[in-house]
Enzyme design. Structure first.
Site, PDB file in Angstrom:
ATOM      1  N   ARG A 133      39.893 -43.393  39.793  1.00 27.52           N
ATOM      2  CA  ARG A 133      39.077 -44.744  39.194  1.00 27.52           C
ATOM      3  C   ARG A 133      38.049 -44.465  38.640  1.00 27.52           C
ATOM      4  O   ARG A 133      37.053 -43.985  38.527  1.00 27.52           O
ATOM      5  CB  ARG A 133      38.218 -44.406  40.763  1.00 27.52           C
ATOM      6  CG  ARG A 133      39.272 -44.705  42.273  1.00 27.52           C
ATOM      7  CD  ARG A 133      40.810 -45.776  42.202  1.00 27.52           C
ATOM      8  NE  ARG A 133      40.707 -46.399  43.156  1.00 27.52           N
ATOM      9  CZ  ARG A 133      40.856 -47.191  44.022  1.00 27.52           C
ATOM     10  NH1 ARG A 133      39.843 -47.639  44.206  1.00 27.52           N
ATOM     11  NH2 ARG A 133      41.471 -46.694  45.685  1.00 27.52           N
ATOM     12  N   GLU A 135      35.449 -45.985  38.131  1.00 24.87           N
ATOM     13  CA  GLU A 135      33.932 -46.183  38.201  1.00 24.87           C
ATOM     14  C   GLU A 135      33.057 -45.516  37.272  1.00 24.87           C
ATOM     15  O   GLU A 135      32.900 -44.579  37.678  1.00 24.87           O
ATOM     16  CB  GLU A 135      33.946 -46.450  39.880  1.00 24.87           C
ATOM     17  CG  GLU A 135      35.074 -47.541  40.284  1.00 24.87           C
ATOM     18  CD  GLU A 135      34.974 -47.291  41.574  1.00 24.87           C
ATOM     19  OE1 GLU A 135      33.865 -46.873  42.140  1.00 24.87           O
ATOM     20  OE2 GLU A 135      35.957 -47.915  42.747  1.00 24.87           O
ATOM     21  N   ARG A 195      28.253 -41.436  46.895  1.00 27.44           N
ATOM     22  CA  ARG A 195      29.781 -41.982  47.629  1.00 27.44           C
ATOM     23  C   ARG A 195      30.688 -41.952  46.554  1.00 27.44           C
ATOM     24  O   ARG A 195      31.520 -41.281  47.255  1.00 27.44           O
ATOM     25  CB  ARG A 195      29.351 -42.334  48.831  1.00 27.44           C
ATOM     26  CG  ARG A 195      28.976 -44.141  47.813  1.00 27.44           C
ATOM     27  CD  ARG A 195      28.957 -44.660  48.664  1.00 27.44           C
ATOM     28  NE  ARG A 195      29.621 -45.451  49.304  1.00 27.44           N
ATOM     29  CZ  ARG A 195      30.258 -46.611  49.626  1.00 27.44           C
ATOM     30  NH1 ARG A 195      28.874 -47.600  50.244  1.00 27.44           N
ATOM     31  NH2 ARG A 195      31.566 -47.401  50.245  1.00 27.44           N
ATOM     32  N   HIS A 196      30.731 -41.817  44.771  1.00 23.42           N
ATOM     33  CA  HIS A 196      31.576 -42.010  44.039  1.00 23.42           C
ATOM     34  C   HIS A 196      32.196 -40.860  43.380  1.00 23.42           C
ATOM     35  O   HIS A 196      31.027 -40.045  43.318  1.00 23.42           O
ATOM     36  CB  HIS A 196      31.288 -43.242  43.383  1.00 23.42           C
ATOM     37  CG  HIS A 196      31.543 -44.953  43.757  1.00 23.42           C
ATOM     38  ND1 HIS A 196      29.734 -45.643  44.993  1.00 23.42           N
ATOM     39  CD2 HIS A 196      32.100 -45.056  44.529  1.00 23.42           C
ATOM     40  CE1 HIS A 196      29.800 -45.971  45.709  1.00 23.42           C
ATOM     41  NE2 HIS A 196      31.549 -46.390  45.404  1.00 23.42           N
ATOM     42  N   GLU A 206      32.481 -47.260  54.478  1.00 25.13           N
ATOM     43  CA  GLU A 206      33.790 -47.611  54.320  1.00 25.13           C
ATOM     44  C   GLU A 206      34.565 -46.148  53.721  1.00 25.13           C
ATOM     45  O   GLU A 206      33.901 -45.523  53.070  1.00 25.13           O
ATOM     46  CB  GLU A 206      34.117 -48.272  53.558  1.00 25.13           C
ATOM     47  CG  GLU A 206      35.414 -49.033  53.062  1.00 25.13           C
ATOM     48  CD  GLU A 206      36.071 -49.149  51.456  1.00 25.13           C
ATOM     49  OE1 GLU A 206      36.955 -49.388  51.180  1.00 25.13           O
ATOM     50  OE2 GLU A 206      35.211 -49.695  50.359  1.00 25.13           O
ATOM     51  N   SER A 264      40.438 -48.534  53.274  1.00 23.83           N
ATOM     52  CA  SER A 264      41.083 -50.055  53.017  1.00 23.83           C
ATOM     53  C   SER A 264      42.273 -50.320  53.595  1.00 23.83           C
ATOM     54  O   SER A 264      43.232 -49.560  53.082  1.00 23.83           O
ATOM     55  CB  SER A 264      40.519 -51.450  51.885  1.00 23.83           C
ATOM     56  OG  SER A 264      41.614 -50.754  50.880  1.00 23.83           O
ATOM     57  N   ARG A 288      35.573 -38.589  51.764  1.00 27.00           N
ATOM     58  CA  ARG A 288      34.818 -39.701  52.724  1.00 27.00           C
ATOM     59  C   ARG A 288      34.242 -39.766  54.295  1.00 27.00           C
ATOM     60  O   ARG A 288      33.730 -39.349  54.338  1.00 27.00           O
ATOM     61  CB  ARG A 288      34.445 -41.420  51.619  1.00 27.00           C
ATOM     62  CG  ARG A 288      33.227 -41.919  52.243  1.00 27.00           C
ATOM     63  CD  ARG A 288      33.746 -42.971  51.828  1.00 27.00           C
ATOM     64  NE  ARG A 288      33.239 -43.326  50.075  1.00 27.00           N
ATOM     65  CZ  ARG A 288      32.835 -44.659  49.524  1.00 27.00           C
ATOM     66  NH1 ARG A 288      33.442 -45.572  49.932  1.00 27.00           N
ATOM     67  NH2 ARG A 288      32.854 -43.920  48.132  1.00 27.00           N
TER      68      ARG A 288
END
Length: 590
Positions: free
Chosen positions: A356, A358, A364-365, A513, A516, A564
Site C-alpha cells: 500500500r 499510503e 498502525r500503518h 480495524e 474488511s 495488526r
C-alpha cells in the site's frame, strides 16, 4: 589485539607452549603511575610460558624493555591474540591436548566433528541430560562476572533460555585453567557465540531460566566474536517502559533505547526475549489461520503480486516498469481469489505480502504487510462469511492461549496486556446502529459530532465505537456491516433494498480495524456498472470480469492484516514491533 583495562597476575604454575608469534599489550601496575602503557617485545625463548592457549593468554615473566631498564616488577601481559593460522580447528576441540580456551577458525570443516550440543531449554528437566553429565552447549555470552579466579557467565540461547556457567580455581593446576577462563571471557565482547564443554550440576540460580542447574566449565571456544561496542546493551533494550519511567526520578535512571535505533539494528533488537516472542506469536497466528481454514476444506493459493491493474482501485499503489509496460504491486490478492472461486475451488485462503503506497506515518500503518485473505462461495447471505471469519479468529486466539502461553508470558513481562474479551457467536453491528452510538458519544462530549453519516470512520471514531461495543455487548471483536457503498471498492455488492449501502463489513478488534470484507459483485454487468460509477478503468480488469461471464458462484470473503492482529492482541503501542523489518514511508532499510 584484545585490550583489557585491569591487571591479571600470572599464577606461579605455568605450562609450556610451542613457540608462537604474539601481538600483545602490557598495562602497568596502578601503583606505579610513572610508567605508562607500553608495547610488549617478547624474546622468542623456549621458556616462554602460558596459562591458556594461543588465542587468549596470560604470559608470565615477560617484561617490556622499559620495565627491564627501570628494574620494576609486577608487570604482566593481560591479553594477547595470535595470527589466524594459530586458531583452533573445530575438529581439534575434543582432543585431550586441546587448550582450555580459544578461538575457532572459520567453521567450515570437511567432516563434522564428533560434538553433539544439548539444548539449553531441556537442561534441568526430565527430558534433558542428568546432573553429573559432561555436555557441550553453544550459546551467546549474555553477561560476564569475574571475581578473582572465579568466573560466572550467563549463556543465552534462542533468546529465551539462559544458563549459568562457572569456573573456579582448581588445586590440580594451581588455578591455571581458572585464570585462563577468566581472561578469555573478560576479553570477549558480550553477544559473542561460544561453545562450552562442562559438567552439569545441581544449583539454585534464580536469575536464569534454567534455575536448578549450572554448567561447570572445562573448555570454552569462541565461534563468532561480536564487536566490542554494541549499538545498545541488551540489558537496556529488554526493560519495560514502566521500569524506565520508575527510574527517572532516581540518581541512576535507566537508558531508553529509542525506536529508530532499534529498527536500524533490528536483528539485535529481536534478541530481546519479548521482541523475539512477538515474531514467534506472529508465526503462530499464521499457522493457526492455515490450520483452521484447511480443516474446513479451504485450499491455500499463491496469487501474483505483479499485476496489470489495481486490485483495490485508487491511487495508493506502487507502480513499476514491467518490460516497458506499467504494472503495480498488488494491494491485495482480491482479483485472483475471486477468480479462484470461478475455478470451482471450494474456498481459498492466502497468506502473503500486501503493498500500500499510503504516506501514513502512524503507529498502525505500513507500506508492506502480510495479508490473511480468504474467499468462499456463499449460498444466500454474506453473514455466512462473517461466521467463518469469526470462528477462524476465535480458533486463533484460543490456540495462542492453549499452545503459546510461554511466548505470551514473555511478551507481557515487557509489554503488559490483558486477554481479549470474546463471544462465541459473532457480534454484528449495522451501520445505522453505529451512527446512533457515535451520536450518543458526541452528545456526551467524547468526540465531535459527525457532519456526514455516510463518510468513513475516523481512527478516533473506531476507538470510541470499540469501547462502547465492549461495554454494551462484552466483546473486543465485532463486525460493522452495511457500509456506505461510496466508501467501498468497486467489487463490493450493493444492498438490494438500499443501494447507497453495501453488503460489506469491517472487522474491528479492540477499537481498530483489522480487516474488511464483503459479498462481491459476481454479476459482470453489475460489476461493470459499479466500475463506471466509481471511475475505475476496466481495461486491465478484462480477464477478471471475463471469468464471471463463464459462470461463478455468489461469493464473499475478507482481507485481514496479520501484523495488526498481533499488535492489537498483544496491545502493542506500535505495529512496527510486530514486523521483522518494517516498511513505511520513512524506512526502506534494513
Amino acid at each position: 589485539p584484545m585490550h583489557l583495562s585491569s591487571i591479571e597476575w600470572a599464577g606461579p604454575k605455568m605450562r609450556r607452549l610451542p613457540r608462537l608469534t604474539w601481538s600483545a599489550t602490557v598495562i602497568s601496575n596502578p601503583s606505579l603511575p610513572s610508567l605508562s602503557q607500553s608495547r610488549l617485545k617478547l624474546r622468542p625463548a623456549p621458556s616462554l610460558t602460558c596459562s591458556a592457549c594461543a588465542t587468549a593468554v596470560v604470559l608470565a615473566g615477560a617484561k617490556c624493555v622499559r620495565q627491564q631498564r627501570a628494574g620494576q616488577r609486577g608487570f604482566v601481559v593481560i591479553a594477547a591474540s595470535t595470527s589466524p593460522e594459530d586458531r583452533l580447528g573445530p575438529e581439534d576441540a575434543t582432543a585431550p591436548s586441546a587448550p582450555v580456551v580459544g578461538f575457532y577458525e572459520v567453521i567450515r570443516p570437511r567432516t563434522p566433528p564428533g560434538v553433539t550440543f544439548e539444548s539449553l531449554e531441556l537442561l534441568g528437566t526430565k527430558q534433558g541430560p542428568p546432573n553429573g553429565t559432561e555436555i557441550w552447549v553453544r550459546a551467546r555470552v549474555a553477561t560476564v562476572r569475574v571475581k578473582g579466579k572465579s568466573t560466572f557467565i550467563v549463556l543465552r540461547h534462542n533468546s529465551f533460555y539462559t544458563l549459568q556457567a562457572c569456573k573456579f580455581k582448581e588445586d590440580e593446576d594451581g588455578g591455571e585453567s581458572a585464570t585462563a577462563v577468566a581472561i578469555f571471557f573478560k576479553s570477549l565482547p558480550l553477544e559473542s557465540i561460544v561453545d562450552v564443554r562442562g559438567t552439569l550440576v545441581e544449583a539454585n540460580v534464580s536469575s536464569c531460566t534454567q534455575a536448578n542447574v549450572e554448567l561447570q566449565i572445562q573448555r570454552a571456544y569462541c565461534v563468532s566474536r561480536s564487536v566490542q561496542t554494541l549499538p545498545f546493551l541488551m540489558a537496556d533494550a529488554r526493560r519495560s517502559e514502566a521500569e524506565i519511567a520508575e527510574s527517572e526520578g532516581s540518581d541512576r535512571p535507566f537508558v531508553r533505547v529509542l525506536p529508530d535505533l532499534r529498527l536500524d539494528n533490528r536483528w539485535l533488537d529481536l534478541r530481546v526475549p519479548a521482541n523475539n516472542a512477538i515474531l514467534r506469536l506472529k508465526a503462530a497466528v499464521s499457522q493457526l489461520y492455515r490450520e483452521s481454514l484447511a480443516s474446513r476444506g479451504f485450499v491455500e493459493i499463491h496469487s501474483p503480486k505483479l499485476i496489470a491493474g489495481e486490485s483495490e482501485g485508487g491511487a495508493e499503489v506502487f507502480r513499476v516498469d514491467y518490460f516497458g509496460k506499467q504494472a503495480s504491486l498488488a494491494q491485495s490478492p482480491q482479483l485472483y481469489k475471486q477468480m479462484a472461486i470461478a475455478s470451482d475451488l471450494p474456498g481459498v485462503f492466502e497468506v502473503g505480502p500486501v503493498f500500500r503506497a499510503e504516506n501514513s506515518n502512524t503507529n498502525r500503518h505500513l507500506c508492506e504487510f502480510t495479508g490473511l485473505d480468504l474467499e468462499m462461495p456463499i449460498h444466500w447471505h454474506y453473514e455466512e462469511v462473517i461466521g467463518i471469519v469469526h470462528d477462524t479468529l476465535l480458533s486463533i486466539f484460543k490456540g495462542l492461549e492453549a499452545s503459546f502461553a510461554k511466548e505470551i508470558l514473555v511478551v507481557k513481562q515487557m509489554y503488559p496486556s490483558e486477554a481479549p474479551k470474546l463471544t462465541e457467536k459473532p457480534c454484528i453491528l449495522h451501520w445505522p446502529e453505529a451512527m446512533d452510538l457515535l451520536a450518543e458519544a458526541a452528545a456526551e462530549g467524547v468526540l465531535a459530532a459527525r457532519e456526514d453519516n455516510m463518510a468513513d470512520l475516523s481512527t478516533q471514531e473506531e476507538k470510541v465505537l470499540g469501547a462502547m461495543v465492549l461495554k454494551k455487548f462484552g466483546t473486543d471483536l465485532f463486525f460493522l456491516d452495511r457500509y456506505p457503498s461510496s466508501v467501498r471498492p468497486f467489487y463490493t455488492m450493493p444492498c438490494k433494498d438500499q443501494p447507497e449501502y453495501s453488503n460489506s463489513y469491517d472487522v474491528i478488534f479492540r477499537g481498530q480495524e483489522i480487516g474488511s470484507g464483503a459479498q462481491r459483485c459476481h454479476d459482470p454487468e453489475l460489476l461493470e456498472a459499479r466500475c463506471a460509477e466509481l471511475g475505475v478503468d476496466t481495461g486491465p480488469l478484462q480477464s477478471y470480469i471475463e471469468s464471471f461471464r463463464h459462470g461463478v458462484s455468489p461469493h464473499g470473503g475478507v482481507g485481514l492484516g496479520l501484523e495488526r492482529i498481533v499488535q492489537l492482541y498483544l496491545e502493542l503501542d506500535n505495529i512496527r514491533k510486530a514486523v521483522m523489518f518494517s516498511r513505511d514511508p520513512a524506512r526502506l532499510s534494513p
